[in-house]
Design an enzyme around this catalytic site. Structure first.
Site, PDB file in Angstrom:
ATOM      1  N   CYS A 185     -35.029  80.665-106.876  1.00 34.41           N
ATOM      2  CA  CYS A 185     -34.365  79.544-105.674  1.00 34.41           C
ATOM      3  C   CYS A 185     -35.503  79.275-104.785  1.00 34.41           C
ATOM      4  O   CYS A 185     -35.660  80.313-104.083  1.00 34.41           O
ATOM      5  CB  CYS A 185     -32.921  79.937-105.342  1.00 34.41           C
ATOM      6  SG  CYS A 185     -32.288  79.081-104.084  1.00 34.41           S
ATOM      7  N   GLN A 239     -25.594  80.997 -88.451  1.00 36.54           N
ATOM      8  CA  GLN A 239     -26.742  79.701 -89.090  1.00 36.54           C
ATOM      9  C   GLN A 239     -27.687  80.166 -90.189  1.00 36.54           C
ATOM     10  O   GLN A 239     -28.153  81.379 -90.007  1.00 36.54           O
ATOM     11  CB  GLN A 239     -27.459  79.361 -87.879  1.00 36.54           C
ATOM     12  CG  GLN A 239     -26.739  78.429 -86.818  1.00 36.54           C
ATOM     13  CD  GLN A 239     -26.363  76.921 -87.300  1.00 36.54           C
ATOM     14  OE1 GLN A 239     -26.703  76.731 -88.138  1.00 36.54           O
ATOM     15  NE2 GLN A 239     -26.016  76.342 -86.593  1.00 36.54           N
ATOM     16  N   TYR A 262     -15.614  77.877 -80.341  1.00 35.14           N
ATOM     17  CA  TYR A 262     -15.858  77.907 -81.831  1.00 35.14           C
ATOM     18  C   TYR A 262     -17.408  78.900 -81.724  1.00 35.14           C
ATOM     19  O   TYR A 262     -18.258  78.584 -82.427  1.00 35.14           O
ATOM     20  CB  TYR A 262     -16.205  76.823 -82.350  1.00 35.14           C
ATOM     21  CG  TYR A 262     -15.239  75.743 -82.372  1.00 35.14           C
ATOM     22  CD1 TYR A 262     -14.089  75.735 -83.543  1.00 35.14           C
ATOM     23  CD2 TYR A 262     -15.132  74.787 -81.389  1.00 35.14           C
ATOM     24  CE1 TYR A 262     -13.267  74.829 -83.213  1.00 35.14           C
ATOM     25  CE2 TYR A 262     -13.764  73.904 -81.651  1.00 35.14           C
ATOM     26  CZ  TYR A 262     -13.301  73.902 -82.310  1.00 35.14           C
ATOM     27  OH  TYR A 262     -11.952  73.166 -82.412  1.00 35.14           O
ATOM     28  N   GLU A 316     -12.808  81.909 -80.504  1.00 32.51           N
ATOM     29  CA  GLU A 316     -13.161  81.528 -81.912  1.00 32.51           C
ATOM     30  C   GLU A 316     -11.871  81.837 -82.689  1.00 32.51           C
ATOM     31  O   GLU A 316     -10.901  82.766 -82.287  1.00 32.51           O
ATOM     32  CB  GLU A 316     -14.037  82.504 -82.298  1.00 32.51           C
ATOM     33  CG  GLU A 316     -14.526  82.790 -83.740  1.00 32.51           C
ATOM     34  CD  GLU A 316     -14.734  81.519 -84.585  1.00 32.51           C
ATOM     35  OE1 GLU A 316     -14.110  81.125 -85.532  1.00 32.51           O
ATOM     36  OE2 GLU A 316     -15.653  80.711 -84.185  1.00 32.51           O
ATOM     37  N   ASP A 356     -19.343  74.195 -80.496  1.00 31.49           N
ATOM     38  CA  ASP A 356     -20.215  74.252 -81.849  1.00 31.49           C
ATOM     39  C   ASP A 356     -18.991  73.915 -83.096  1.00 31.49           C
ATOM     40  O   ASP A 356     -18.886  74.981 -83.828  1.00 31.49           O
ATOM     41  CB  ASP A 356     -21.140  75.323 -82.136  1.00 31.49           C
ATOM     42  CG  ASP A 356     -21.887  75.470 -83.310  1.00 31.49           C
ATOM     43  OD1 ASP A 356     -21.748  74.266 -84.081  1.00 31.49           O
ATOM     44  OD2 ASP A 356     -22.656  76.344 -83.218  1.00 31.49           O
ATOM     45  N   CYS A 385     -23.222  69.473 -86.539  1.00 35.41           N
ATOM     46  CA  CYS A 385     -23.697  69.407 -87.815  1.00 35.41           C
ATOM     47  C   CYS A 385     -23.243  68.182 -88.724  1.00 35.41           C
ATOM     48  O   CYS A 385     -23.510  68.129 -89.912  1.00 35.41           O
ATOM     49  CB  CYS A 385     -23.309  70.913 -88.578  1.00 35.41           C
ATOM     50  SG  CYS A 385     -21.443  71.045 -88.910  1.00 35.41           S
TER      51      CYS A 385
END
Length: 454
Positions: free
Chosen positions: A167, A286, A315, A336, A384, A411
């Site tokens: 990969c 991440q 978050y 969170e 986020d 994102c």
């Protein structure tokens, strides 16, 4: 179907073969073609291609198709480096990838959000175009010969698995660890789980890596059953942590279930921005460590916390952004939903001797008001959220909290845009936006936006 005056639109049916010219790229990476004014989104097509495509979905306003043959390649088209479903943009030169992502961020903000007056800064290029991911989730399947394979779902298929042996998004040690486990599974005679029949054991293999420390964490996800733990541990070595999760859900997921530590540690330690972070198996981190560092650096620059400022980190996950801001701020409060992540955040604060950061588990939609009552109004608020963005109710709660500055780490620019528009309508100004290329060879876009209260 309805047509504009003078335009005849031909709506294709599912299974139709079409010859199409691709003229642009849509959000999500599909090529955009037009058939007598009717829009067709074409997977595996890039601007300049002329392709033969098969229609997979046909709707009133558009169709979705997949290119099965490139009749005339775009002048920009490159030969693929590897057969990899997770790298659909590898046929596009990297410069064009960056240009497209930059243009899509601007298009989302201006067209969807109807926003203007902001500074769109140049996209931050990736450090590494390949082998950049610190986490990969592989799926088990069976090939046409009945052989066990491990890889990724073929585009548009929930049952066909494309086998990978190298990969190119993973490091070489990560690839080697996957192959050791797969060989062990074959030697043990273990079979892949079949969602249609409910038979078989093997579901997923999660390989996580500390990019700075070089340690690997390997987690085998199966249906309820039994495995030979001792031979599994021997086969997987060397790894820093080896885990086994048993799930009884029909859905394909690596979350939940019962997880057992087979060998090593259940926490993976990473370093980012000078902070040490311990990450539990299900916690979000991440997936590109090097670019996450640049993303967080940008978020801190936009937030510009002062020594007496109260910072909210919504978050917050395992607390990374908040902990990196803590030395510059008066106090940090993180919120969170995932309790395991909050436990990591609290532990990471202790690990890094940060005593002005406080973390709590709760649903932002319900807990933000309570946090304001307890901690006081924030000067700076960092958010986020997941790809779906913020619900209107959460945006209203953020507006009620009344921060001077909001830093939105997104994102998905198509959900950032309406959220930013709602904040602008409530009296904030969108000042700066910058994309960060976290995921080269893919259409995924990460960006940071700064909004300030007028």
């Amino acid at each position: 179907m309805d047509s504009a005056p003078g335009v005849t639109r031909t709506r294709p049916s599912r299974g139709d073969e079409l010859t199409l010219s691709i003229d642009s790229l849509a959000f999500g990476g599909a090529g955009v073609a037009r058939l007598d004014g009717y829009v067709v989104f074409v997977q595996d097509g890039i601007p300049g291609d002329r392709v033969r495509a098969v229609v997979e979905k046909s709707k009133r306003a558009y169709a979705e198709a997949r290119a099965v043959e490139v009749l005339e390649p775009s002048p920009d088209r490159l030969s693929p480096v590897a057969a990899h479903p997770g790298a659909p943009w590898q046929v596009l030169p990297y410069e064009r990838q960056l240009e497209t992502k930059q243009a899509q961020v601007e298009d989302a903000l201006r067209r969807i959000g109807r926003l203007d007056g902001f500074e769109l800064e140049p996209i931050v290029e990736a450090v590494e175009p390949w082998r950049y991911r610190n986490k990969l989730e592989y799926s088990f399947g069976t090939d046409d010969d009945g052989r066990l394979v491990c890889g990724f779902h073929a585009p548009g298929s929930w049952e066909e698995i494309v086998e990978v042996t190298d990969c190119l998004l993973a490091s070489e040690p990560g690839n080697a660890a996957r192959e050791r486990v797969v060989e062990w599974c074959r030697a043990q005679g273990l079979s892949a789980y079949d969602r249609r029949t409910g038979e078989g054991l093997l579901r997923n293999l999660v390989v996580r890596e500390s990019r700075r420390g070089g340690e690997l964490q390997v987690r085998l996800v199966t249906s309820p059953g039994g495995i030979d733990r001792e031979s599994f541990a021997q086969a997987a070595e060397p790894v820093g942590g080896l885990l086994w999760t048993q799930l009884d859900s029909v859905a394909e997921t690596t979350q939940g279930g019962q997880t057992e530590l087979i060998a090593g540690s259940d926490r993976l330690e990473e370093e980012i921005g000078g902070m040490r972070m311990r990450i539990s198996p299900n916690a979000f981190f991440q997936t590109n460590t090097e670019m996450a560092e640049r993303l967080y650096r940008l978020a801190i620059e936009y937030a510009a916390p002062g020594a007496s400022d109260r910072v909210y980190d919504l978050y917050c996950g395992i607390g990374t952004i908040g902990l990196l801001m803590a030395p510059r701020a008066g106090e940090v409060w993180g919120l969170e939903l995932v309790e395991e992540a909050i436990a990591d955040a609290i532990a990471n604060a202790r690990l890094n001797e940060v005593d002005n950061a406080h973390f709590f588990a709760g649903d932002v939609r319900l807990a933000l008001r309570e946090l304001v009552d307890r901690a006081g109004r924030p000067d700076v608020l960092v958010v986020d959220p997941p790809r779906s963005g913020l619900s209107q109710k959460v945006v209203r709660r953020v507006i009620e909290a009344g921060p001077r500055r909001i830093v939105y780490v997104s994102c998905n620019p198509t959900t950032l845009a309406p959220n930013a528009a709602q904040l602008v309508e409530a009296g904030y100004a969108l000042r700066r936006v910058r994309a960060v290329d976290m995921f080269p060879q893919t259409p995924h876009i990460e960006c940071v936006a700064l909004l300030e209260r007028l």
